[in-house]
Design a protein around this motif. Structure first.
Motif: not given
Length: 787
Positions: A681-691
């Motif tokens: 979930v953490s990595m998915g959020i990163g890709e969705a929001m920031h990275e």
């Protein structure tokens, strides 16, 4: 009586004490007597011919022990897939991206090595470069590799059924395009290695890798060594995520420097060099058309995908296949057409990252399911349940669901998120969305064509009894695999977890293909269980001979021997054991015969008790071209619900809560399963929001540090409710299967669907920066005249 004593519990990880106390030894902690330090010379240009290389000044610098170029390294090509070996250790006549390796230096200190690198004089003829799909595909564009005209690294064309014909007859057809940005894995530990030849010309490479076996083979091939003369050892590792799943140029250069100097050589990437190596998530452009009947039945999918691949293939061939094949499920879909293209350009090569190849395709497809549900007035969960595959089903592209708890996952997140009350009743600027996904429990076939076992394990009982030593070449990269294998071995032997000692990550211990494609729990776990059962059987056979009790009438549980009938007289065996241990304070005095006594007696009768285990999947997949990619002995599946708040005035998206359910088969270590779910979930959020890796106009990475490349921290994480759904996977050890990557699949589309629920605007490009969301809202208002 409970079914299991060790697995399906919450066990502390066996590596936690070392990590918590600072005793864990990573590559950069290791020092060797007489060790030299290596440094790389890398290209400052994205595309240029090499006219000349002069190393004389570097060689003359005091403290420099070796300078190597392609002259010393040779021109053997390597890569990930033998079908696309397109890399060499050092560029010979041309560099293809900023960071392409040209030379390396070994010196008595890192400072001297870095100075020497600066003294190497290279004359370049700078060439035109291409940095985007569009530029690389233009007629007359500079060619990255002569063997691949048009800069087309790979293309895939697959069709099952007749998607075009069926789409023309559909009641509802949705088409959309979703784009992401290339990512970096952002592992906390940067890659490092130490190479050393011994006096018998055996090379030992200690390296921060996910795949000791594949690195061993690549090193042997490039250096012209027998595989048996190469030993690869993985120490503690600071994460991998796919970026460390192949041999890298630094490892190969380090081995060559060690060969040239006959000294141990250490090399490390800087954070900037990690970004230049890349090998993480591709930039994808997915265009998907989905057709459905008016009752919500899905009938056809047409899919076109373009991958921005960078200068070399890396995992690219597998990636372009995975991008299409893993849309065959988890829904019943009879007609699917896929066209995929991976394109070379003058940026660092992309490779594999958590959820290899399938994450952005899933983000596009799952949004379309919500669009269809909205049009026909059906709840998005009901639409998915209506079309969901079940255990025993096979996709149109021959992927078999041997266990499949997806509907149970949907019901779990429905209940856990209070979906039925919240959907359609969220406050202003708040939204709720859901999505599903699934992923392999290990790739069905090795990267190279072979009938090799995917994993072998040895379980050896200590000669004094009581302790089992587990030896595996698998790769613990922070995901908890060592603990899982120790638990599996303990359960299969029938002894407490404390009586297991495990060593891993060394190619001398056997064959293991490594930590990628979520393979280790099922595959290495299967081999571990078999090895432990083999050792256990030998102990029981000796007891059968000594006590005249049939093997089938005995069991080992919690460290004691259990008998189906009345317990026989084992006093002679105990006396025999105690006589050997006079003066010991822990001699057994229980009413039951202990495993310690039994295994000691087994040794006295047969010598060392060694159990061996192995694993290789059964025949998988169809006969069409590319059928091997996407096959697996099992598939894990996930459903997620995301809840968000969107500030329409600024475009800022806040993720308030994620409810996540994952079918992992039988959970080996419940705490580790939940941790893997939360990590996904953490990595998915990163890709969705920031990275997003950002380049300048000349191909240099602009945000090559963790200050400017934004990853999710503890401060960014929402509340995550991780719900473990257990099924029984017939192909897994004790019914277990993957959790490492499948849980990332629904995260991005669940967030995108929640954002739409909040503001009524679909966003088709990632990441969801405030600027992108704000301008999407403004564009929507201009088009519709909405307030």
């Amino acid at each position: 009586m409970k079914d299991f004593d060790v697995i399906s519990t919450r066990a502390p990880r066996i590596d936690t004490p070392d990590k918590a106390t600072g005793k864990a030894v990573f590559v950069d902690d290791i020092q060797k007597k007489g060790m030299l330090f290596g440094a790389l010379l890398q290209s400052p240009h994205a595309h240029a011919n090499i006219l000349s290389i002069d190393t004389s000044k570097a060689e003359a610098l005091p403290g420099v022990k070796a300078v190597i170029t392609s002259k010393e390294a040779g021109t053997i090509k390597y890569g990930v897939s033998p079908a696309r070996y397109d890399e060499m250790v050092f560029a010979v006549d041309r560099v293809r991206y900023v960071g392409d390796e040209i030379a390396a230096v070994a010196a008595t200190s890192l400072e001297i090595a870095l100075i020497a690198v600066e003294l190497i004089e290279v004359k370049y003829e700078v060439l035109p470069a291409v940095f985007t799909l569009e530029e690389a595909l233009k007629e007359g564009a500079p060619q990255i590799h002569e063997d691949f005209p048009g800069n087309l690294c790979a293309e895939v064309h697959q069709e099952f059924g007749d998607a075009e014909k069926v789409l023309a007859q559909c009641d509802i057809v949705k088409t959309s395009t979703v784009k992401n940005k290339r990512q970096d894995g952002a592992c906390i530990e940067m890659q490092g290695c130490i190479a050393e030849f011994d006096n018998r010309d055996t090379l030992t490479l200690i390296t921060s890798t996910q795949v000791p076996h594949y690195v061993q083979r690549t090193v042997a091939m490039v250096l012209g060594l027998d595989v048996g003369k190469v030993r690869v050892k993985k120490p503690y590792l600071g994460a991998g995520f796919g970026i460390k799943a192949s041999a890298n140029p630094m490892e190969l250069a380090c081995c060559i420097l060690a060969r040239e100097t006959r000294k141990p050589v250490k090399m490390n990437y800087t954070r900037e060099q990690v970004f230049m190596l890349a090998r993480a998530r591709h930039q994808f452009t997915h265009t998907i058309t989905t057709g459905a009947k008016k009752d919500g039945t899905l009938v056809a999918l047409k899919h076109e995908c373009w991958l921005d691949g960078g200068a070399y293939s890396s995992f690219g061939i597998a990636t372009v296949y995975y991008s299409g094949s893993l849309l065959g499920g988890p829904y019943k879909l009879a007609n699917m057409k896929y066209d995929g293209y991976r394109v070379y350009n003058n940026k660092p090569a992309c490779g594999a990252q958590r959820g290899h190849g399938a994450v952005i395709a899933r983000a596009c497809f799952e949004q379309q399911l919500d669009m269809i549900a909205e049009e026909i007035g059906m709840d998005p969960m009901e639409l998915r349940i209506k079309n969901m595959m079940e255990t025993g089903d096979t996709t149109c592209n021959d992927l078999n669901m041997s266990s499949f708890g997806m509907s149970e996952c949907i019901e779990a997140v429905r209940s856990g998120s209070n979906w039925d009350k919240k959907k359609g009743n969220m406050p202003e600027s708040k939204g709720i969305g859901m999505a599903c996904g699934f992923f392999v429990s290990g790739a069905g076939y090795p990267i190279y064509r072979s009938d090799t076992f995917h994993g072998t394990v040895i379980v050896k009982l200590t000669e004094d009894g009581g302790t089992a030593l587990v030896y595996t070449a698998s790769a613990e990269i922070g995901q908890g695999s060592d603990t899982a294998f120790a638990m599996i071995a303990a359960e299969a032997l029938g002894i407490p977890l404390d009586n297991i000692r495990l060593a891993s990550g060394d190619t001398d211990m056997g064959v293991d293909l490594g930590a990628y494609s979520s393979r280790q729990t099922l595959m290495t776990g299967h081999a571990t269980k078999e090895a432990a059962e083999h050792a256990r059987a030998q102990v029981l056979e000796v007891l059968s001979e000594q006590l005249d009790v049939p093997v089938q009438d005995m069991n080992i549980r919690n460290g004691f021997i259990e008998f189906k009938a009345n317990s026989p007289d084992f006093s002679e065996l105990r006396t025999r054991y105690i006589k050997e241990h006079r003066g010991w304070t822990d001699n057994p005095d229980s009413e039951k015969l202990t495993f310690k006594e039994a295994s000691r007696i087994a040794f006295l009768e047969r010598g060392s008790i060694v159990g061996t285990g192995k694993y290789k999947p059964h025949n998988l997949g169809g006969k069409f071209k590319g059928a091997a990619v996407g096959t697996s002995p099992a598939y894990g599946c996930s459903a997620q619900v995301a809840e968000v708040t969107v500030d329409e005035g600024t475009g800022m998206v806040t993720i308030d809560k994620i409810t996540d359910a994952h079918d992992c088969g039988r959970a080996i270590n419940m705490t580790s399963v939940e941790g893997q779910m939360e990590g996904s979930v953490s990595m998915g959020i990163g890709e969705a929001m920031h990275e997003e890796v950002i380049f300048d106009a000349k191909g240099h990475v602009l945000n090559s540090d963790l200050a400017e490349y934004k990853i999710v921290t503890a401060m960014d994480m929402p509340q995550v409710n991780a719900v473990v759904v257990e099924s029984n996977e017939p192909n897994g050890p004790f019914g277990a299967k993957e959790v490492g990557e499948g849980a990332i699949m629904p995260t991005i589309p669940a967030i995108l669907n929640a954002v739409y629920d909040a503001i009524g605007v679909r966003i088709y490009e990632l990441p969801l920066t405030p600027e992108r969301v704000y301008f999407a809202i403004q564009e929507y208002k201009e088009k519709t005249g909405a307030a």
